[in-house]
Design a protein around this motif. Structure first.
Motif, PDB file in Angstrom:
ATOM      1  N   GLY A 112       0.815  -1.332   0.039  1.00  0.00           N
ATOM      2  CA  GLY A 112      -0.047   0.022  -0.069  1.00  0.00           C
ATOM      3  C   GLY A 112       0.913   1.217  -0.050  1.00  0.00           C
ATOM      4  O   GLY A 112       0.264   2.546   0.021  1.00  0.00           O
ATOM      5  N   SER A 113       2.139   1.183  -0.257  1.00  0.00           N
ATOM      6  CA  SER A 113       2.923   2.322  -0.326  1.00  0.00           C
ATOM      7  C   SER A 113       3.495   2.645  -1.654  1.00  0.00           C
ATOM      8  O   SER A 113       4.160   1.868  -2.216  1.00  0.00           O
ATOM      9  N   PRO A 114       3.086   3.720  -2.247  1.00  0.00           N
ATOM     10  CA  PRO A 114       3.548   4.045  -3.484  1.00  0.00           C
ATOM     11  C   PRO A 114       5.046   4.319  -3.558  1.00  0.00           C
ATOM     12  O   PRO A 114       5.715   3.922  -4.680  1.00  0.00           O
ATOM     13  N   ALA A 150      12.617  -7.947   0.920  1.00  0.00           N
ATOM     14  CA  ALA A 150      13.400  -7.278   2.270  1.00  0.00           C
ATOM     15  C   ALA A 150      14.040  -6.306   1.651  1.00  0.00           C
ATOM     16  O   ALA A 150      14.285  -5.168   2.645  1.00  0.00           O
ATOM     17  N   GLY A 151      14.845  -6.263   0.468  1.00  0.00           N
ATOM     18  CA  GLY A 151      15.533  -4.962   0.237  1.00  0.00           C
ATOM     19  C   GLY A 151      14.609  -3.907   0.197  1.00  0.00           C
ATOM     20  O   GLY A 151      14.823  -2.620   0.636  1.00  0.00           O
ATOM     21  N   ARG A 152      13.248  -3.945  -0.451  1.00  0.00           N
ATOM     22  CA  ARG A 152      12.382  -2.978  -0.227  1.00  0.00           C
ATOM     23  C   ARG A 152      11.921  -2.460   1.249  1.00  0.00           C
ATOM     24  O   ARG A 152      11.947  -0.988   1.324  1.00  0.00           O
ATOM     25  N   LEU A 153      11.768  -3.275   1.838  1.00  0.00           N
ATOM     26  CA  LEU A 153      11.309  -2.926   3.128  1.00  0.00           C
ATOM     27  C   LEU A 153      12.548  -2.313   4.025  1.00  0.00           C
ATOM     28  O   LEU A 153      12.326  -1.308   4.812  1.00  0.00           O
ATOM     29  N   ASN A 154      13.495  -2.540   3.805  1.00  0.00           N
ATOM     30  CA  ASN A 154      14.949  -1.994   4.321  1.00  0.00           C
ATOM     31  C   ASN A 154      15.130  -0.285   3.757  1.00  0.00           C
ATOM     32  O   ASN A 154      15.946   0.083   4.441  1.00  0.00           O
ATOM     33  N   ARG A 155      14.471  -0.268   2.674  1.00  0.00           N
ATOM     34  CA  ARG A 155      14.496   1.253   2.250  1.00  0.00           C
ATOM     35  C   ARG A 155      13.768   2.194   3.435  1.00  0.00           C
ATOM     36  O   ARG A 155      13.973   3.200   3.437  1.00  0.00           O
ATOM     37  N   LYS A 182      14.989  -0.950   8.787  1.00  0.00           N
ATOM     38  CA  LYS A 182      16.251  -1.763   9.147  1.00  0.00           C
ATOM     39  C   LYS A 182      16.195  -3.391   9.367  1.00  0.00           C
ATOM     40  O   LYS A 182      15.191  -3.532  10.306  1.00  0.00           O
ATOM     41  N   GLY A 183      16.968  -4.058   8.769  1.00  0.00           N
ATOM     42  CA  GLY A 183      17.011  -5.430   9.224  1.00  0.00           C
ATOM     43  C   GLY A 183      15.933  -6.550   8.929  1.00  0.00           C
ATOM     44  O   GLY A 183      15.905  -7.542   9.341  1.00  0.00           O
ATOM     45  N   TYR A 184      15.107  -6.051   8.123  1.00  0.00           N
ATOM     46  CA  TYR A 184      14.008  -6.973   7.598  1.00  0.00           C
ATOM     47  C   TYR A 184      14.707  -8.393   6.910  1.00  0.00           C
ATOM     48  O   TYR A 184      15.434  -8.154   6.017  1.00  0.00           O
ATOM     49  N   LYS A 185      14.294  -9.368   7.148  1.00  0.00           N
ATOM     50  CA  LYS A 185      14.780 -10.718   6.593  1.00  0.00           C
ATOM     51  C   LYS A 185      13.577 -11.415   6.682  1.00  0.00           C
ATOM     52  O   LYS A 185      12.638 -11.610   7.221  1.00  0.00           O
ATOM     53  N   MET A 186      13.383 -12.471   5.319  1.00  0.00           N
ATOM     54  CA  MET A 186      12.279 -13.270   5.288  1.00  0.00           C
ATOM     55  C   MET A 186      12.714 -14.318   6.343  1.00  0.00           C
ATOM     56  O   MET A 186      13.542 -14.927   6.839  1.00  0.00           O
ATOM     57  N   ASP A 224      13.079  -5.865  13.901  1.00  0.00           N
ATOM     58  CA  ASP A 224      12.880  -5.242  15.053  1.00  0.00           C
ATOM     59  C   ASP A 224      13.085  -3.382  15.070  1.00  0.00           C
ATOM     60  O   ASP A 224      12.841  -2.568  15.834  1.00  0.00           O
ATOM     61  N   ALA A 225      13.234  -2.982  13.763  1.00  0.00           N
ATOM     62  CA  ALA A 225      13.202  -1.710  13.413  1.00  0.00           C
ATOM     63  C   ALA A 225      12.517  -1.290  12.264  1.00  0.00           C
ATOM     64  O   ALA A 225      12.931  -0.979  11.099  1.00  0.00           O
ATOM     65  N   PRO A 226      11.159  -1.382  12.195  1.00  0.00           N
ATOM     66  CA  PRO A 226      10.354  -1.187  11.144  1.00  0.00           C
ATOM     67  C   PRO A 226      10.311   0.405  10.767  1.00  0.00           C
ATOM     68  O   PRO A 226      10.519   1.177  11.683  1.00  0.00           O
TER      69      PRO A 226
END
Length: 832
Positions: free
Chosen positions: A86-88, A173-178, A181-185, A215-217
Motif C-alpha cells: 500500500g506504499s507508492p 526485504a530490500g524494499r522494506l529496508n529502504r 532496518k534489518g528486515y529478513k524473510m 525489530d526496526a520497522p
C-alpha cells in the motif's frame, strides 16, 4: 542496414525461426533436449505434472529426463505480488511484477538446481564452439538447490520445489529496508498456498505467503501494517512454456515510440555495434498476410479488473478500448480488444492481460509492465497497475479550480466527469506501455496527438468562470496510430519486415509528427523546447501566459465553495495548492526554450533537420513570460483568503492531507509568505539549473546575440531583487539570492557560470550593505548582505530545509526527478 538484414527474406525467416534453438544450444542444452523440455507433458496434464501435498504444504513437479549435461527443461519464470504493502514509494503493489527470467532446471548429482540464464549475450547462428565461448564468458545465477524426490520409469524427475517458491524472489526485504532496518524473510512463517496451484497447458501458477521480520520497522510500514515487525505478502509465481517458434523480432528504432530488450550479439560483423535492441511487442498475425486489412489469428485482449468500482470501471473499459482504432487503422481487424475480467479468472494468470486496480496509503504512479521473452522481445503478458488515489487527486484539483457545486451532477463542469475523462486517458496510456510504447512528451504541442503524453488539463476561462469542458482529449491520437503501424504493421509476403517498418517511419504522416520521450522530456532543465510533461498547446510561452490568467481567475474565486457539504474548512488548504501552483509544469515547458536546442531522434541519411538553437527572440519571449511568475502581484495571496485558509483541524493524522499542503505558521495558520516562496522556487529552480546555465554560457560564447548567464541574471534582478515593494517581494528577492548561491556552489554548475553567479552575489552584497535608514527594506538588506559575505554562514543557511519550504508534490510522487526511471527489479515497468 545490418548484414542480417541483407540476407534474403526467406533465409532470414529461417534464421529467426532457429533463434530459440540456437540459444538453447548456446546455454548448454542440445536442440532435441530443448524440444523435449518444451513438450514434456501432454496437454491434458498441463505444462508439467504437478502434485500438491496439501497436508505437508509441499508442491512436487515432474520434470522430463535430463539430457547429458543434466538440463531438464527451460521456461520463462515471472513473479508478481498478489497482496501489496500500500506504499507508492516502496513499489510493493498488488499486481506489480518482478523480473522475467530464463529459468533452466539442471540436475547436478543428487540435487536439482534452478539456474537463471543470460540470453542477453549471444552469437546467433554460430557453431557450438563459438556459442560455448560466449556462454562461458558471462555468469549465470544458480538461485536454488532442491531435492529430487524420485525418478519415474521413463527417467522423469519428481522434484520438491516448495523452498524455491518461498524464497525472497522479489527482494521484498530490500524494499522494506529502504524504510526500516534489518528486515529478513522468516522461513517458519513463509509457506506455499496449496489451494492456489493452477496447472494449464502453457503455464503453472502458484502463490506463496512470505513473512518478513524486523525489530526496526520504518514509518511507512508502521503506518500501514497491523504488526510492523512481521509483514506478510502473497507472492505469485508463474512458470511459462517458451513461446513457439515463428515469431519475427522487430528491430528497435530510435525514431519510433517503442521500448525494447537489449542484446549483445557477437555474430554481428566488425564495424557494426554488437549491442542492439529488439522492440517489445505481442505476436500479432493476420489471417491473410497479403491483405491490407485482415482478421487476426489471435487478438490482443486486455481485461479490466473488476476490483475497480463503477463508474471508474466503465471509464477504463472505454479508454483502453481506444487502442482498437489504432490497430484497425494498421489493418488488423479485431486486433485489439477490451473485455471485463471473467468471474473466477485470476488477474495474475499469465494467460490474461489485465488492467489491475490497486489501493494505496497515499497517491502514487500508475504503470504498465510486461512479461517478455528475453531472447526475442516478444510480450507474453501485458499488465497495468492503476493507483486508485490518482482519480481522487484529480477531484481535488478540479474542485479547487471550479468549485464543488457541480460535483456529481453531470455536465462539462462536473469535477467527477472531468476526473473520469482523465481516468479514460490514463487507462489508455498505461495499456500503451503494456503493448510496447514509450511516452511521447512532444504530443501536447501537436493537438494532443498521443495518449502516451502526460496530459495537463486544458482548463479555460469562459464568461469569467473556470471551464473544464475540454480538460482532456477523447480517443486515440494520431501519433499512436503511427506507432502501432510501425511496431505491429505486417509486411507483405517476401518483403523484409524491418525495411518495411523503416519505410513506415519514413512516410509523410510519420515525418510530420514529433516524438520525444523521457530522456529529453522528464527533467525540467532538459534542452528540448517541445518536450515537456503536463503541458499544453503548440506555444509553451503563450500557454504560460494563458495559464497565469486562468490561475488568477481561480484564485480570485477560491473560497468555501470548493468544499462539498460537511467537509472540514481546513480542506481548503489541500485544494488550494494545485490552484496556487497550477502553472508549475507550464513554467518548466516555457523555461526549456531558454538555452534550448531543437533536435530530433534521427539516423544517418533520414533527412531530418540538424539540431539548431532556439532563436534569441523566442528565448527572450520565454524570459518575459517567466518573469511574470515571479512578480509580487502574482505571488501575493489575498488577505481575506489567507484567513479563510487558516481554519483549524484536529483528529487522527491524515497523511494524504499532510503531504499535500503548504507549511503553516503554526498548527493551522496559513503562511502567505511560504506560498510566495514555494511558487518562486518553481521558477527559480528550473531557470538556475546547472545544465541550463552551462547552455546559456555556451550559446552566448558562440553568438553574442543569444542570451547568456548575465542576461538571465539581469532579468532576475529586475523582476525580484530590484523590485522590493512589500514583504512578499522581499521573500521573492531572498529566495532568488539563495537559489543563485545554491547554483554557484552546485558541483554540476560549470566553473564559468559559477564564477558569474558568485561575482553577481558579491556586487549584490555591496549594494545591500549600503542601504540606510531603519525601514524594513534596509533591515532586510543589511541582514542579507551580512549573510552573503559570510561563506560559512551561507553554507549553513543553504543546508537549512526550513528556510526553503518544501514544494508539495504535484506529480503522483514528488517532483520531476524520480527514481522510478532509474531501473529496478520491475521488468518492463514504465510509470505514468
Amino acid at each position: 542496414m545490418t548484414a542480417f538484414h541483407r540476407i534474403a527474406p526467406a533465409r532470414r525467416m529461417a534464421l529467426v525461426s532457429a533463434l530459440a534453438l540456437a540459444l538453447a544450444t548456446s546455454a548448454g542444452t542440445s536442440a532435441p533436449a530443448m524440444a523435449q523440455a518444451s513438450a514434456a507433458s501432454p496437454a491434458e496434464a498441463g505444462l508439467l505434472p504437478v502434485k500438491v501435498v496439501a497436508n505437508e504444504g509441499r508442491v512436487l513437479i515432474t520434470l522430463p529426463a535430463p539430457d547429458r549435461d543434466g538440463y531438464a527443461g527451460r521456461f520463462l519464470y515471472a513473479t508478481s505480488l498478489r497482496s501489496g504493502l500500500g506504499s507508492p514509494n516502496m513499489r510493493l503493489d498488488h499486481g506489480g511484477n518482478g523480473p522475467t527470467q530464463m529459468l533452466a532446471f539442471r540436475r547436478l548429482g543428487k540435487k536439482m538446481t534452478v539456474v537463471f540464464e543470460q540470453p542477453e549475450f549471444r552469437h546467433t547462428g554460430g557453431s557450438a564452439d563459438v556459442q560455448k565461448g560466449v556462454r562461458e564468458s558471462f555468469a549465470t545465477s544458480m538461485v536454488w538447490v532442491g531435492d529430487i524426490v524420485s525418478t519415474d520409469p521413463g527417467g522423469g524427475l519428481v522434484v520438491d520445489i516448495t523452498s524455491f517458491l518461498t524464497r525472497d524472489a522479489m527482494d521484498i526485504a530490500g524494499r522494506l529496508n529502504r524504510d526500516g532496518k534489518g528486515y529478513k524473510m522468516t522461513d517458519a512463517l513463509s509457506l506455499i498456498d496449496p489451494s492456489s496451484v493452477k496447472v494449464f497447458p502453457d503455464n503453472i501458477e502458484i502463490d506463496a505467503l512470505q513473512t518478513f521480520q524486523s525489530d526496526a520497522p520504518g514509518p511507512e510500514v508502521m503506518a500501514m501494517t497491523p504488526e510492523p515487525r512481521q509483514v506478510s505478502f502473497t507472492v505469485h509465481h508463474s512458470l511459462i512454456r517458451l513461446p513457439d517458434l515463428g515469431y519475427t523480432p522487430r528491430a528497435f528504432d530510435i525514431r519510433a515510440g517503442g521500448f525494447a530488450t537489449q542484446v549483445y550479439d557477437f555474430s554481428r560483423p566488425l564495424g557494426q555495434d554488437l549491442v542492439h535492441q529488439l522492440a517489445n511487442r505481442f505476436r500479432l498475425e493476420k489471417v491473410d498476410p497479403a491483405a491490407a486489412r485482415s482478421p487476426v489469428k489471435k487478438p490482443i485482449i486486455f481485461y479490466i479488473d473488476t476490483a475497480a468500482p463503477e463508474p471508474i470501471r466503465q471509464a477504463l473499459f472505454e479508454g483502453v478500448g481506444w487502442w482498437s482504432d489504432a490497430f484497425d487503422a494498421a489493418g488488423f481487424i479485431g486486433g485489439f480488444q477490451v473485455k471485463m475480467l471473467p468471474p473466477g479468472a485470476d488477474p495474475l494468470d499469465v494467460r490474461y492481460n489485465v488492467v489491475n486496480w490497486t489501493n494505496r496509503f497515499t497517491r502514487g504512479w500508475s504503470y504498465g509492465q510486461v512479461i517478455a521473452d528475453p531472447r526475442t522481445g516478444e510480450i507474453v503478458k501485458g499488465s497495468v497497475v492503476l493507483g486508485s488515489l490518482r482519480v481522487r487527486q484529480d477531484m481535488v484539483i478540479f474542485e479547487g479550480l471550479a468549485g464543488a457545486a457541480n460535483t456529481g451532477k453531470g455536465g462539462p463542469n462536473d469535477p467527477v466527469e472531468a476526473s473520469l475523462a482523465r481516468i479514460r486517458q490514463l487507462g489508455a496510456h498505461e495499456v500503451g506501455h503494456a503493448i510496447g510504447f514509450m511516452h511521447n512528451f512532444a504530443a501536447s504541442i501537436e493537438d494532443r496527438a498521443s495518449v502516451m503524453d502526460y496530459p495537463g488539463p486544458l482548463v479555460k476561462v469562459t464568461d469569467g468562470a473556470i471551464d473544464l469542458s475540454d480538460a482532456y482529449a477523447a480517443g486515440i491520437g494520431a501519433w499512436d496510430k503511427v506507432a502501432v503501424d510501425w511496431l505491429y504493421g505486417q509486411a507483405a509476403p517476401g518483403v523484409d519486415p524491418d525495411a518495411d517498418a523503416q519505410a513506415r517511419l519514413a512516410s509523410p504522416r510519420a515525418l510530420a509528427m514529433r516524438f520525444m520521450t523521457d530522456v529529453d522530456g522528464r527533467a525540467p532543465d532538459a534542452p528540448s523546447p517541445w518536450t515537456s510533461m503536463w503541458d499544453n498547446g503548440p506555444d509553451p510561452v503563450a500557454e504560460l501566459v494563458r495559464l497565469m490568467d486562468v490561475r488568477k481567475v481561480a484564485i480570485a474565486r477560491f473560497g468555501p465553495g470548493v468544499l462539498r457539504a460537511g467537509e472540514p474548512l481546513a480542506e481548503m488548504r489541500r485544494k488550494f495548492v494545485p490552484v496556487w501552483l497550477f502553472h508549475r509544469y507550464q513554467v518548466d515547458a516555457a523555461a526549456k526554450l531558454v538555452g534550448g536546442i531543437d533536435y530530433a531522434y534521427a539516423v544517418a541519411g533520414d533527412g531530418r533537420p540538424a539540431p539548431v538553437p532556439v532563436s534569441a527572440a523566442a528565448q527572450n519571449a520565454a524570459l518575459d513570460a517567466l518573469m511574470t511568475t515571479l512578480s509580487p502581484a502574482a505571488l501575493t495571496v489575498p488577505d481575506a483568503l489567507t484567513l479563510q485558509l487558516s481554519s483549524g483541524l484536529q483528529g487522527a493524522s491524515n497523511k494524504p492531507f499532510e503531504i499535500e499542503i503548504l507549511k503553516n505558521a503554526g498548527p493551522s495558520a496559513f503562511d502567505p509568505l511560504v506560498a510566495a516562496d514555494v511558487a518562486a522556487q518553481v521558477t527559480l529552480s528550473t531557470l538556475l539549473a546547472p545544465t541550463r546555465l552551462t547552455r546559456l554560457f555556451e550559446q552566448h560564447r558562440r553568438d553574442s546575440a543569444m542570451p547568456g548567464v548575465e542576461a538571465l541574471l539581469d532579468r532576475l534582478f529586475a523582476a525580484s531583487i530590484d523590485n522590493r515593494t512589500s514583504a512578499v517581494a522581499r521573500r521573492i528577492a531572498y529566495r532568488t539570492a539563495m537559489e543563485m548561491a545554491r547554483a554557484a556552489r552546485d558541483k554540476a554548475t560549470s566553473p564559468e557560470a559559477a564564477g558569474i553567479l558568485t561575482a553577481r552575489l558579491v556586487v549584490l552584497a555591496d549594494r545591500l550593505a549600503k542601504l540606510s535608514g531603519g525601514g524594513e527594506d534596509a533591515v532586510w538588506g543589511t541582514a542579507l548582505a551580512r549573510l552573503l559575505r559570510d561563506n560559512d554562514g551561507l553554507e549553513q543557511e543553504l543546508a537549512k530545509k526550513p528556510r526553503a519550504p518544501e514544494i508539495p508534490p504535484g506529480m503522483p510522487i514528488g517532483g520531476a526527478q524520480s527514481e522510478w526511471m532509474e531501473g529496478d527489479w520491475t521488468d518492463g515497468l514504465l510509470p505514468s
